[in-house]
Design a protein around this motif. Structure first.
Motif, PDB file in Angstrom:
ATOM      1  N   PRO A 266       7.146  31.950  -9.013  1.00 54.43           N
ATOM      2  CA  PRO A 266       6.593  30.812  -9.740  1.00 54.43           C
ATOM      3  C   PRO A 266       6.929  30.929 -11.225  1.00 54.43           C
ATOM      4  O   PRO A 266       6.736  31.980 -11.821  1.00 54.43           O
ATOM      5  CB  PRO A 266       5.083  30.945  -9.524  1.00 54.43           C
ATOM      6  N   VAL A 267       7.449  29.878 -11.787  1.00 59.44           N
ATOM      7  CA  VAL A 267       7.822  29.891 -13.203  1.00 59.44           C
ATOM      8  C   VAL A 267       6.688  29.287 -14.024  1.00 59.44           C
ATOM      9  O   VAL A 267       6.214  28.203 -13.709  1.00 59.44           O
ATOM     10  CB  VAL A 267       9.109  29.060 -13.417  1.00 59.44           C
ATOM     11  N   PRO A 268       6.252  29.979 -15.054  1.00 63.39           N
ATOM     12  CA  PRO A 268       5.105  29.472 -15.821  1.00 63.39           C
ATOM     13  C   PRO A 268       5.494  28.304 -16.726  1.00 63.39           C
ATOM     14  O   PRO A 268       5.277  28.340 -17.920  1.00 63.39           O
ATOM     15  CB  PRO A 268       4.645  30.685 -16.627  1.00 63.39           C
ATOM     16  N   ASP A 269       6.090  27.290 -16.158  1.00 65.03           N
ATOM     17  CA  ASP A 269       6.473  26.115 -16.925  1.00 65.03           C
ATOM     18  C   ASP A 269       6.363  24.890 -16.028  1.00 65.03           C
ATOM     19  O   ASP A 269       7.230  24.632 -15.203  1.00 65.03           O
ATOM     20  CB  ASP A 269       7.915  26.280 -17.421  1.00 65.03           C
ATOM     21  N   PRO A 270       5.259  24.140 -16.184  1.00 62.05           N
ATOM     22  CA  PRO A 270       5.058  23.003 -15.278  1.00 62.05           C
ATOM     23  C   PRO A 270       6.154  21.952 -15.401  1.00 62.05           C
ATOM     24  O   PRO A 270       6.392  21.192 -14.463  1.00 62.05           O
ATOM     25  CB  PRO A 270       3.696  22.436 -15.704  1.00 62.05           C
ATOM     26  N   GLU A 271       6.843  21.909 -16.534  1.00 67.64           N
ATOM     27  CA  GLU A 271       7.914  20.926 -16.689  1.00 67.64           C
ATOM     28  C   GLU A 271       9.095  21.256 -15.781  1.00 67.64           C
ATOM     29  O   GLU A 271       9.903  20.393 -15.456  1.00 67.64           O
ATOM     30  CB  GLU A 271       8.403  20.887 -18.142  1.00 67.64           C
ATOM     31  N   ALA A 272       9.195  22.542 -15.400  1.00 68.00           N
ATOM     32  CA  ALA A 272      10.342  22.960 -14.572  1.00 68.00           C
ATOM     33  C   ALA A 272      10.098  22.655 -13.099  1.00 68.00           C
ATOM     34  O   ALA A 272      11.000  22.749 -12.281  1.00 68.00           O
ATOM     35  CB  ALA A 272      10.605  24.456 -14.761  1.00 68.00           C
ATOM     36  N   ARG A 273       8.859  22.270 -12.757  1.00 73.82           N
ATOM     37  CA  ARG A 273       8.477  22.037 -11.375  1.00 73.82           C
ATOM     38  C   ARG A 273       9.482  21.178 -10.616  1.00 73.82           C
ATOM     39  O   ARG A 273       9.915  21.499  -9.536  1.00 73.82           O
ATOM     40  CB  ARG A 273       7.152  21.293 -11.384  1.00 73.82           C
ATOM     41  N   ASP A 274       9.835  20.069 -11.240  1.00 69.77           N
ATOM     42  CA  ASP A 274      10.669  19.102 -10.536  1.00 69.77           C
ATOM     43  C   ASP A 274      12.151  19.439 -10.595  1.00 69.77           C
ATOM     44  O   ASP A 274      12.933  18.961  -9.797  1.00 69.77           O
ATOM     45  CB  ASP A 274      10.428  17.698 -11.113  1.00 69.77           C
TER      46      ASP A 274
END
Ligand SMILES: Nc1ncnc2c1ncn2[C@@H]1O[C@H](COP(=O)(O)OP(=O)(O)OP(=O)(O)O)[C@@H](O)[C@H]1O
Ligand code: SF4
Ligand code: SF4
Ligand SMILES: [Mg+2]
Lengths: 345, 376
Positions: A266-274
Motif C-alpha cells: 500500500p502506498v501512502p498516497d491516496p492520489e496514487a490510488r487510481d
C-alpha cells in the motif's frame, strides 16, 4: 558507500538448510524435509547494507540463523574474509563470531527480564573477556548506552522499565559491544510504532557510518528496506528470486514475484490510488516441505509455461536481457524476465 | 493470465456530506442506487456515531484513561479509517461499540454510541443485543485465536444461521458453503468440515470475513484485519473486503496503524493519539495537507525516495503513559510547535476552515495552531 573495497566481507555460496520432517515417537523416521533455504548465494561488502525482503516462511530468518551459526547448514559455504566459517570450531569460530552480531525482531522477548540493562549489554564481554578488561566494562557499557541515545544512568534498570523503541536500542547496544564488523538485523523495527521506527532507523544509519558496519537487513517492510539498503535481495520459498541495487529492484524489477510484491505494497498516497497498477496474486505460498518443481513461483505466476515446471531458472542476468544496458540488467531467476514498472513515480 | 490489474476507482467523497454519493458504480460496472437514497429520513443520521466516549481501566498504577473523549461517525457505504499507534485506544473504542470490553477492569465512564440514532449504552439489553449480534460485526487481527479450534469452519459459519435465523442444520451448512465460496475459498464444499488450523493465514482471515458477513450486517468493524498477513495476501484480503463492502453497501470502520492501507481504501480518516481523535478529514485532504502536528509528523516520517541517504524525520520522544497524561494537549511534550498555551489548555476538535474561512466538510483538528500547521 562500498566502492572503496569491493572485496566481500561475507560471501554465501549455495547455502542449503533442510529441516527433517519426522514421524513416529520411538522410531523416528524421516518422511521429508522442509526446504527452508535451498541454494542461496550472495555477497555482503564492507560498510554496505544488503536488504533481504520476502514474505513469511520464505527463509529470511533461517538465513540469519545460519550466518550467526545458530543453525548448521545442510550444505554450502559461508565465507568470512575468504574463510569458510561453517567448517570452523573452537577458538577460531569464537574469534569470527565476535565480528558477526545480531539484532533481533522482538524487543519484548529478546531481553532477559531478570537481568539489568548493564548486565545485558555487558553479557558479550563474559563470552569474550579479551574484548574489554574487567575493570573497564561498566564504563564501556555506559559508553554504549550513550552511543545508542540512552541515558547512561539507566544502567541498573530492568527491561520492563523501557519502551519498545528503547529496548530495541538496548539490543543494538549489545550488538555493538564487541565492535563487530557485521550486524545481522532480523526485522529490527517491525515490532515498533511508526513514530519510533524512524528514530531507530536513523540510529542504525548513524552507527553504520561511525563504525563502518555492514548490515544484512532483513525485513518485510519494503519502503524501510529501500531507505536503508544499498542492494536488495528478494526471496521466495527458500530461493533468491532477484537481487540488485535498490534502484534496479524497485524501479526496474524483472522478476514477476518482485513485481507482484512491489505492486501489493500500500502506498501512502491516496492520489496514487487510481494510477496504480495492482497485481493481485492468487493463492498462497506453497509449503516449503513440498515446493513446486522448476521455478518455485510458478503456481502463482501469470507468465508460467511448461518450461517453468521443467527447468529451474538460475539467479543470473537473464539471457533476454544480456544485451540490455542500464539498471534492467541485473540477476533475476526467471526464464521470461522482462521489465515492468509497478510503483508510481 | 491470472493477474487482475484493474482496480475499481474509488468514489469521490461527496463534498457536502463527506460521504459517497447516492449513485455509485459497482465493480461490475453496473449502476446501483444507494439504499439510503430511498429512505431520506436515514440520510442525515449517520449509521454509527460515537460521541465523547470515555473508557477507563483500573490498573495498579492508577486509572488509565484509554479513551478520552472520542468522537467519530460512519455512514452506510463509507469506509472510515481509525489510525493510531499501539495503545492509542483504537481497539478499546471498538470493543466499547461491540460491547465486548473487559469489565472489570474497564468501564465506560461517559459518552454515547448511537447506532441509527439510538444510543446503545442506554438501550434495553434485548434491543442492544439484537443490534450488536446482528447489525454490527467485527473482524479481528488474529483469526486463529478468534475462531474456535475444535469446531469445523462450516459448523462455526452455520451456527450464525442456526442461532440468529433459525436455520436447520442442512440449510446452515449450505449457507456456510455459499459464504466460503463468496470469500473465494477454493473447493469450499470439500473443505467445509475442515478445522481452522487446516487453512492458511490468508484463508482463515477470509473465513473471518465470511463470518462477519453472514448476517449481512450494516456495519463492520475490522481491527487490523491484515496486519498479521503477508503483503501479497493482504492485498487479496483488502480487495475482497472492499468489494463486499461496496456490494452490500455496509459501513466499514477500519482500524489500522498503516498509512499505506488508509490511503488505499478509506474515504475518511480519524487519527487517534493518547485516547483522543486529534484529526479527522477526508483521506485525500489529510494526506495533502495535515492540520495536526502529530499527523504531519507521521506523514513526514514515511521513508520517501528523495530522503534516501538522509535522516528520516522522526517524532521525538514516546507516547505518554495513560495513567499520567500530560496537561493541556497530550502531544505537547513531543510537539515542535508546542507553546505555553499547549501545556495548560486542552485543544478541542476545531473545525478546519478553508481560505475563505468556510468550514471544510468533515475536517477537524485538535490543535490550537491548526492553521499554522495546515499552512506551514
Ligand atoms: N483489559 C485491559 N486491562 C487494562 N488495560 C487495558 C486493557 N485493555 C486495554 N487496555 C489499555 O488501554 C489502552 C488502549 O488500548 P487499545 O488496545 O485500544 O490500543 P490500540 O490503539 O488498539 O493499540 P494496538 O495498535 O497496540 O492494537 C492501552 O494502554 C491498553 O494497555
Ligand atoms: S520462471 Fe516462469 S514461473 Fe518462474 S517467474 Fe519466470 S515466468 Fe514465472
Ligand atoms: S496544541 Fe500545541 S502541543 Fe498540541 S498539537 Fe497543537 S501545537 Fe502541538
Ligand atoms: Mg489494537
Amino acid at each position: 558507500m562500498a566502492e572503496t573495497a569491493r572485496e566481500p566481507i561475507l560471501e554465501v555460496r549455495h547455502l542449503v538448510k533442510h529441516f527433517p520432517l519426522t514421524r513416529g515417537v520411538l522410531f523416528k523416521r524421516q518422511v521429508g524435509a522442509v526446504k527452508a533455504v535451498d541454494d542461496i548465494s550472495f555477497e555482503l561488502f564492507r560498510g554496505e547494507t544488503l536488504g533481504i525482503v520476502g514474505e513469511s516462511g520464505c527463509g529470511k530468518s533461517t538465513v540469519a540463523k545460519l550466518l550467526m551459526n545458530l543453525e548448521q547448514p545442510t550444505s554450502g559455504e559461508i565465507l568470512y574474509k575468504g574463510e569458510d566459517i561453517t567448517k570452523l570450531s573452537g577458538r577460531a569460530l569464537k574469534a569470527v563470531r565476535r565480528n558477526i552480531q545480531m539484532v533481533f525482531q522482538d524487543p519484548y522477548t529478546s531481553l532477559n527480564p531478570r537481568m539489568t540493562v548493564g548486565d545485558i549489554i555487558g553479557e558479550p564481554f563474559e563470552i569474550h573477556p579479551e574484548a574489554a578488561p574487567k575493570g573497564d566494562r561498566r564504563a564501556k557499557v555506559r559508553e554504549l548506552l550513550d552511543v545508542v541515545g540512552l541515558n547512561p544512568e539507566y544502567i541498573n534498570r530492568y527491561p520492563h522499565q523501557f519502551s519498545g523503541g528503547q529496548r530495541q536500542r538496548i539490543g543494538i547496544a549489545r550488538g555493538l559491544a564487541l565492535n563487530p564488523e557485521i550486524i545481522i538485523c532480523d526485522e529490527p523495527v517491525s515490532a515498533l510504532d511508526v513514530s519510533v521506527q524512524a528514530q531507530v532507523i536513523n540510529l542504525m544509519e548513524r552507527l553504520q557510518d561511525e563504525f563502518e558496519l555492514s548490515y544484512l537487513f532483513i525485513a518485510h517492510d519494503l519502503s524501510i528496506v529501500r531507505h536503508i539498503s544499498d542492494r536488495v535481495g528478494v526471496m521466495y520459498l527458500g530461493r533468491m528470486a532477484e537481487i540488485g541495487t535498490d534502484r534496479e529492484i524497485y524501479e526496474h524489477p524483472t522478476h514477476p514475484y518482485t513485481q507482484a510484491l512491489l505492486s501489493a505494497v500500500p502506498v501512502p498516497d491516496p492520489e496514487a490510488r487510481d494510477r496504480r497498477e495492482r497485481i493481485i496474486l492468487h493463492g498462497d505460498v506453497p509449503s516449503p516441505a513440498n515446493p513446486p518443481s522448476g521455478c518455485r513461483f510458478r503456481t502463482r505466476c501469470w507468465k508460467a509455461e511448461q518450461r517453468c515446471a521443467d527447468e529451474t531458472p538460475l539467479l543470473a542476468v537473464p539471457e533476454v536481457l544480456r544485451d540490455a544496458e542500464g539498471p534492467v540488467r541485473h540477476p533475476s531467476a526467471c526464464h521470461f524476465a522482462e521489465e515492468r514498472t509497478v510503483v508510481p513515480a | 493470465m491470472s493477474d487482475r490489474t484493474e482496480r475499481p476507482t474509488a468514489d469521490e467523497p461527496n463534498a457536502t456530506t463527506g460521504t459517497t454519493g447516492p449513485v455509485e458504480t459497482t465493480s461490475s460496472g453496473a449502476v446501483r442506487i444507494d439504499k439510503s437514497a430511498e429512505a431520506p429520513a436515514d440520510r442525515d443520521t449517520p449509521l454509527l456515531e460515537v460521541r465523547d466516549l470515555q473508557v477507563e481501566f483500573r490498573t495498579r498504577e492508577g486509572v488509565a484513561r484509554a479513551v478520552n473523549g472520542v468522537n467519530y461517525s460512519v455512514n452506510a457505504g463509507e469506509t472510515l479509517a481509525v489510525l493510531g499507534e499501539s495503545g492509542s485506544g483504537k481497539s478499546v473504542t471498538a470493543q466499547a461499540i461491540m460491547g465486548i470490553l473487559d469489565t472489570p477492569p474497564g468501564h465506560i465512564a461517559g459518552g454515547e454510541i448511537r447506532f441509527r440514532g439510538e444510543d446503545l449504552l442506554t438501550l434495553s439489553e434485548d434491543k442492544r443485543r439484537a443490534i450488536r449480534g446482528d447489525r454490527i460485526a467485527m473482524i479481528f487481527q488474529d483469526a486463529l485465536s478468534s475462531l474456535n479450534p475444535v469446531l469445523s469452519v462450516g459448523y462455526q459459519l452455520g451456527e450464525m444461521f442456526r442461532v440468529h435465523r433459525g436455520a436447520s442444520r442442512r440449510e446452515a451448512r449450505e449457507r456456510a458453503v455459499d459464504l466460503m465460496e463468496r470469500v473465494r475459498i477454493p473447493a469450499a464444499r470439500e473443505r467445509v468440515n475442515d478445522y481452522p488450523h487446516q487453512f492458511s493465514g490468508g484463508m482463515r482471515q477470509r473465513i473471518m470475513i465470511a463470518m462477519a458477513l453472514a448476517l449481512e450486517p450494516d456495519l463492520i468493524i475490522a481491527d487490523e484485519p491484515t496486519t498479521a498477513l503477508d503483503v501479497t495476501v493482504q492485498a487479496q484480503v483488502m480487495e475482497l473486503l472492499a468489494e463486499l463492502q461496496r456490494e452490500f453497501h455496509m459501513g466499514l470502520i477500519l482500524i489500522t496503524h498503516d498509512l499505506g492501507v488508509v490511503a488505499d481504501v478509506a474515504d475518511r480518516i480519524a487519527v487517534m493519539y493518547a485516547g483522543r481523535i486529534v484529526e479527522t478529514a477526508p483521506v485525500k485532504e489529510l494526506y495533502a495537507a495535515p492540520a495536526h502536528p502529530y499527523t504531519k509528523g507521521l506523514l513526514e516520517s514515511i521513508p520517501r525516495l528523495d530522503h534516501k541517504g538522509k535522516e528520516l524525520y522522526a517524532i521525538q520522544g514516546l507516547p505518554p503513559s495513560l495513567t499520567a497524561l500530560p496537561s493541556g494537549c497530550s502531544f505537547h511534550p513531543r510537539c515542535p510547535l508546542s507553546t505555553e498555551r499547549s501545556t495548560t489548555e486542552r485543544p478541542p476538535l476545531h473545525p478546519v476552515l478553508d481560505a475563505s474561512e468556510a468550514p471544510v466538510a468533515g475536517r477537524g483538528s485538535a490543535c490550537h495552531y491548526w492553521k499554522e500547521t495546515l499552512h506551514g
